[in-house]
Design a protein around this motif. Structure first.
Motif, PDB file in Angstrom:
ATOM      1  N   CYS A 156       0.836  -1.212   0.000  1.00  0.00           N
ATOM      2  CA  CYS A 156       0.000   0.000   0.000  1.00  0.00           C
ATOM      3  C   CYS A 156       0.866   1.255   0.000  1.00  0.00           C
ATOM      4  O   CYS A 156       0.575   2.226  -0.699  1.00  0.00           O
ATOM      5  N   LEU A 157       1.918   1.239   0.800  1.00  0.00           N
ATOM      6  CA  LEU A 157       2.770   2.414   0.960  1.00  0.00           C
ATOM      7  C   LEU A 157       3.644   2.687  -0.259  1.00  0.00           C
ATOM      8  O   LEU A 157       4.180   3.785  -0.398  1.00  0.00           O
ATOM      9  N   CYS A 158       3.786   1.707  -1.142  1.00  0.00           N
ATOM     10  CA  CYS A 158       4.576   1.896  -2.364  1.00  0.00           C
ATOM     11  C   CYS A 158       3.816   2.702  -3.418  1.00  0.00           C
ATOM     12  O   CYS A 158       4.408   3.155  -4.391  1.00  0.00           O
ATOM     13  N   SER A 159       2.555   2.886  -3.212  1.00  0.00           N
ATOM     14  CA  SER A 159       1.742   3.632  -4.172  1.00  0.00           C
ATOM     15  C   SER A 159       2.169   5.097  -4.234  1.00  0.00           C
ATOM     16  O   SER A 159       2.665   5.651  -3.253  1.00  0.00           O
ATOM     17  N   ASP A 160       1.959   5.717  -5.381  1.00  0.00           N
ATOM     18  CA  ASP A 160       2.237   7.154  -5.516  1.00  0.00           C
ATOM     19  C   ASP A 160       1.360   7.968  -4.574  1.00  0.00           C
ATOM     20  O   ASP A 160       1.747   9.036  -4.117  1.00  0.00           O
ATOM     21  N   ASN A 161       0.163   7.470  -4.312  1.00  0.00           N
ATOM     22  CA  ASN A 161      -0.774   8.131  -3.400  1.00  0.00           C
ATOM     23  C   ASN A 161      -1.263   7.077  -2.409  1.00  0.00           C
ATOM     24  O   ASN A 161      -2.299   6.451  -2.618  1.00  0.00           O
ATOM     25  N   PRO A 162      -0.507   6.842  -1.319  1.00  0.00           N
ATOM     26  CA  PRO A 162      -0.799   5.702  -0.449  1.00  0.00           C
ATOM     27  C   PRO A 162      -2.103   5.770   0.339  1.00  0.00           C
ATOM     28  O   PRO A 162      -2.657   4.730   0.673  1.00  0.00           O
ATOM     29  N   TRP A 163      -2.602   6.946   0.663  1.00  0.00           N
ATOM     30  CA  TRP A 163      -3.789   6.993   1.523  1.00  0.00           C
ATOM     31  C   TRP A 163      -4.985   6.239   0.953  1.00  0.00           C
ATOM     32  O   TRP A 163      -5.572   5.404   1.652  1.00  0.00           O
ATOM     33  N   PRO A 164      -5.410   6.486  -0.302  1.00  0.00           N
ATOM     34  CA  PRO A 164      -6.572   5.742  -0.795  1.00  0.00           C
ATOM     35  C   PRO A 164      -6.354   4.228  -0.821  1.00  0.00           C
ATOM     36  O   PRO A 164      -7.283   3.460  -0.564  1.00  0.00           O
ATOM     37  N   VAL A 165      -5.129   3.810  -1.090  1.00  0.00           N
ATOM     38  CA  VAL A 165      -4.830   2.384  -1.126  1.00  0.00           C
ATOM     39  C   VAL A 165      -4.882   1.804   0.296  1.00  0.00           C
ATOM     40  O   VAL A 165      -5.445   0.732   0.518  1.00  0.00           O
ATOM     41  N   LEU A 166      -4.313   2.521   1.259  1.00  0.00           N
ATOM     42  CA  LEU A 166      -4.388   2.089   2.662  1.00  0.00           C
ATOM     43  C   LEU A 166      -5.846   2.021   3.128  1.00  0.00           C
ATOM     44  O   LEU A 166      -6.251   1.045   3.764  1.00  0.00           O
ATOM     45  N   ALA A 167      -6.606   3.058   2.821  1.00  0.00           N
ATOM     46  CA  ALA A 167      -8.003   3.121   3.267  1.00  0.00           C
ATOM     47  C   ALA A 167      -8.840   2.000   2.656  1.00  0.00           C
ATOM     48  O   ALA A 167      -9.718   1.450   3.324  1.00  0.00           O
ATOM     49  N   ALA A 168      -8.560   1.657   1.414  1.00  0.00           N
ATOM     50  CA  ALA A 168      -9.297   0.559   0.775  1.00  0.00           C
ATOM     51  C   ALA A 168      -8.895  -0.791   1.372  1.00  0.00           C
ATOM     52  O   ALA A 168      -9.724  -1.677   1.545  1.00  0.00           O
ATOM     53  N   SER A 169      -7.619  -0.936   1.707  1.00  0.00           N
ATOM     54  CA  SER A 169      -7.129  -2.196   2.252  1.00  0.00           C
ATOM     55  C   SER A 169      -7.419  -2.367   3.737  1.00  0.00           C
ATOM     56  O   SER A 169      -7.570  -3.479   4.229  1.00  0.00           O
ATOM     57  N   PHE A 170      -7.465  -1.244   4.452  1.00  0.00           N
ATOM     58  CA  PHE A 170      -7.718  -1.239   5.902  1.00  0.00           C
ATOM     59  C   PHE A 170      -8.819  -0.223   6.181  1.00  0.00           C
ATOM     60  O   PHE A 170      -8.553   0.899   6.620  1.00  0.00           O
ATOM     61  N   PRO A 171     -10.086  -0.580   5.927  1.00  0.00           N
ATOM     62  CA  PRO A 171     -11.191   0.384   6.037  1.00  0.00           C
ATOM     63  C   PRO A 171     -11.351   1.029   7.416  1.00  0.00           C
ATOM     64  O   PRO A 171     -11.884   2.132   7.528  1.00  0.00           O
ATOM     65  N   GLY A 172     -10.854   0.394   8.456  1.00  0.00           N
ATOM     66  CA  GLY A 172     -10.926   0.981   9.793  1.00  0.00           C
ATOM     67  C   GLY A 172     -10.179   2.300   9.883  1.00  0.00           C
ATOM     68  O   GLY A 172     -10.492   3.141  10.735  1.00  0.00           O
TER      69      GLY A 172
END
Length: 185
Positions: free
Chosen positions: A124-140
């Motif tokens: 998730c953190l390797c993404s250019d924009n990690p927040w949306p990827v983190l939020a999708a993977s860890f909805p909490g």
């Protein structure tokens, strides 16, 4: 942070007054919190603490099981904070850091689950924009961000940046963790 906010609401109902709970370590990893013990001369107290989910083990001189996720996070955090010397392996019933230990698949499940979580975070953190990827993977995390925005008067972008920083630090801490007991893929 959401649990603390809910606890604050409960205390306010019971006490019938406004209270504030502050968490100075809100955006710190457990290793970062542990590292704060050394400069104030409290590192020696690590041996007096228990983190095990299965406490009490009722095994003489072995208060921690060593394989539950709480024991594993404890070991990872103390190692990463430089306090591993205050947490001898001999005080764990099972040692996931010792490849010579005879552990069942059930006993290494927690370690595997934590490594899987760290690998997911790293992706998730390797993404250019990690927040949306983190939020999708860890909805909490969306709930955490919303609660901090509403109750702590933080800006969403600041919460996101601080959570991303914390998870990057966490992934880096795991990269230095010496556990080699892994199930072969």
């Amino acid at each position: 942070p959401v649990s603390l906010m809910e606890a604050r609401k409960l205390f306010e109902l019971v006490l019938k007054q406004t209270i504030r709970i502050e968490n100075p370590f809100l955006f710190d990893t457990k290793a970062e919190m542990c590292a704060a013990l050394q400069p104030i001369g409290l590192a020696h107290l690590v041996r007096e603490t228990v983190s095990c989910d299965g406490f009490a083990q009722r095994v003489a001189n072995k208060p921690q099981c060593g394989y539950c996720t709480s024991c594993i996070l404890r070991r990872q955090s103390l190692h990463s904070s430089g306090l591993g010397g205050f947490d001898p392996s001999a005080e764990y019933r099972y040692d996931v850091l010792n490849r010579q230990s005879s552990l069942t698949l059930t006993q290494i499940y927690g370690l595997e689950a934590m490594y899987d979580q760290v690998e997911k975070l790293a992706r998730c953190l390797c993404s250019d924009n990690p927040w949306p990827v983190l939020a999708a993977s860890f909805p909490g995390l969306v709930l955490v961000r919303s609660a901090l925005v509403v109750h702590e008067d933080m800006k969403p972008v600041d919460v996101e940046a601080r959570l991303i920083r914390m998870y990057r630090a966490y992934v880096q801490e795991w990269e230095r963790f010496p556990a080699t007991y892994r199930i072969a893929a």
